[in-house]
Write a protein that holds these residues in place. Structure first.
Motif, short mmCIF file in Angstrom:
data_model
loop_
_atom_site.label_atom_id
_atom_site.label_comp_id
_atom_site.label_asym_id
_atom_site.label_seq_id
_atom_site.Cartn_x
_atom_site.Cartn_y
_atom_site.Cartn_z
N ALA A 35 0.83 -1.21 0.00
CA ALA A 35 0.00 0.00 0.00
C ALA A 35 0.86 1.26 0.00
CB ALA A 35 -0.94 -0.01 1.21
N ILE A 36 1.93 1.25 0.79
CA ILE A 36 2.84 2.40 0.81
C ILE A 36 3.45 2.61 -0.57
CG2 ILE A 36 5.07 3.20 1.70
CD1 ILE A 36 4.31 1.84 4.37
N ASP A 83 -5.98 12.28 3.28
CA ASP A 83 -6.94 13.24 2.72
C ASP A 83 -7.98 12.56 1.84
OD1 ASP A 83 -5.66 15.27 3.99
OD2 ASP A 83 -5.00 16.33 2.19
N ASP A 84 -7.58 11.50 1.13
CA ASP A 84 -8.49 10.83 0.19
C ASP A 84 -9.51 9.93 0.88
OD1 ASP A 84 -7.27 12.00 -1.98
OD2 ASP A 84 -5.95 10.31 -2.40
N LYS A 102 -9.04 2.75 -2.00
CA LYS A 102 -9.81 2.06 -3.03
C LYS A 102 -9.02 0.85 -3.56
CE LYS A 102 -13.25 3.31 -4.33
NZ LYS A 102 -14.63 3.09 -3.80
N ALA A 103 -7.72 0.99 -3.67
CA ALA A 103 -6.88 -0.12 -4.15
C ALA A 103 -6.74 -1.20 -3.09
CB ALA A 103 -5.51 0.40 -4.54
N PHE A 104 -6.82 -0.80 -1.81
CA PHE A 104 -6.69 -1.76 -0.71
C PHE A 104 -7.96 -1.72 0.13
CE2 PHE A 104 -2.50 -0.82 -2.25
CZ PHE A 104 -1.87 -2.04 -2.24
N THR A 108 -6.07 -0.35 5.83
CA THR A 108 -4.72 -0.44 5.30
C THR A 108 -4.21 0.94 4.89
OG1 THR A 108 -5.14 -2.69 4.52
CG2 THR A 108 -3.25 -1.53 3.55
N ALA A 109 -5.08 1.75 4.30
CA ALA A 109 -4.68 3.10 3.89
C ALA A 109 -4.30 3.95 5.11
CB ALA A 109 -5.80 3.76 3.11
N ILE A 110 -5.09 3.84 6.17
CA ILE A 110 -4.77 4.58 7.39
C ILE A 110 -3.41 4.17 7.93
CG2 ILE A 110 -5.41 4.90 9.82
CD1 ILE A 110 -8.37 4.65 8.88
N LEU A 111 -3.16 2.88 7.97
CA LEU A 111 -1.89 2.39 8.49
C LEU A 111 -0.72 2.75 7.58
CD1 LEU A 111 -3.05 -1.09 9.83
CD2 LEU A 111 -2.40 0.92 11.18
#
Length: 294
Positions: A35-36, A83-84, A102-104, A108-111
């Protein structure tokens, strides 16, 4: 090299260094690092690290500005990921591809955003451990910029202002902190790493230049949101208006917003010329930022 070649070379150097600094997809937990990298590999203008390099090159020294450049890009990328999120700006695309959540998924995005923040400071400490006084200054600059009274505070105020009656003072506060603060830090951190980095008066002027440049950048961003397509921008066009966000276009109209961007750009140019040094690349970059189309 001409300006385009110099810019392309600097962006490529930042891209290569950024990917070298980040954990690979094979490092556990793999999903987090995927994700990163999803958000970091997406490209973008790499404006902040390029500005940092350009500020260093005004009076270049022997200290490598790249660790600081990568650090500020880590903070910038984290801020975009967060932000997204649906709880924030609720954007589905970023840099021409699905936003991280959206991809994950949202967790996961928060982390991924959480992980990029300490990475930035680890890069500063490890990159400048042999010059602790400079390292401390860089950590302080970036921490203050990314904190509750600047970057995060600007995002909070932006959310609080959705659907509210627009005001110039409130909008300037949002843009000075959510956008201009990181551009200001890019110039000041880069300059701090150069030969005249100990001159506090010049660092102050660089900060003023960064503030004006950041305000110009956001005014142009507001204009692009209503004049360009999602494909051209690489993110959701007209998103600000649809979500009830306060913008200079909404407050002043397109013509006045364009005049505001020009005024702030001219002020930034004047401040950079006042500092002096080898400023040809930086001045041209500032002019191109006013003329950008995405």
């Amino acid at each position: 090299m001409n300006f385009e070649e110099q810019l392309s070379a600097k962006v490529q150097q930042v891209n290569d260094s950024l990917l070298s600094a980040l954990p690979s997809r094979e490092v556990k937990p793999a999903r987090l690092h995927e994700a990163i990298l999803h958000s970091s590999e997406a490209g973008g203008k790499r404006l902040r690290p390029v500005l940092l390099h350009a500020a260093h090159d005004l009076f270049p020294g022997s200290t490598d500005p790249m660790p600081a450049a990568i650090a500020i890009e880590c903070i910038h990328t984290y801020s975009l990921i967060h932000d997204d999120l649906p709880a924030m700006d609720d954007s589905d695309t970023r840099r021409g591809q699905p936003a991280c959540h959206k991809a994950f998924d949202e967790a996961t995005a928060i982390l991924a955003g959480d992980a990029l923040q300490p990475m930035a400071f680890e890069l500063l400490v490890s990159g400048y451990q042999n010059i602790p006084e400079v390292a401390l200054d860089l950590v302080r600059m970036l921490a203050e910029t990314a904190g509750s009274m600047q970057l995060v505070g600007g995002q909070m105020q932006d959310l609080l202002s959705e659907g509210q009656e627009p005001s110039a003072d409130n909008l300037k506060y949002i843009h000075q902190n959510k956008t201009a603060a990181m551009i200001r830090a890019s110039l000041q951190m880069g300059f701090r790493l150069g030969e005249k980095g100990g001159d506090e008066d010049l660092i102050t002027i660089m900060g003023e230049a960064g503030n004006s440049l950041g305000l110009a950048f956001q005014a142009v961003d507001d204009l692009l949101d209503v004049t360009q397509t999602s494909e051209e921008l690489g993110k959701d066009a007209a998103h600000d208006a649809e979500s009830g966000k306060v913008t200079w276009v909404g407050l002043l109209g397109e013509e006045k917003a364009r005049e505001l961007a020009t005024t702030h750009t001219e002020d930034a140019i004047g401040k950079i010329e006042q500092v002096g040094g080898d400023n040809a690349f930086l001045l041209e970059l500032v002019r191109r930022m006013l003329e950008r189309t995405h």
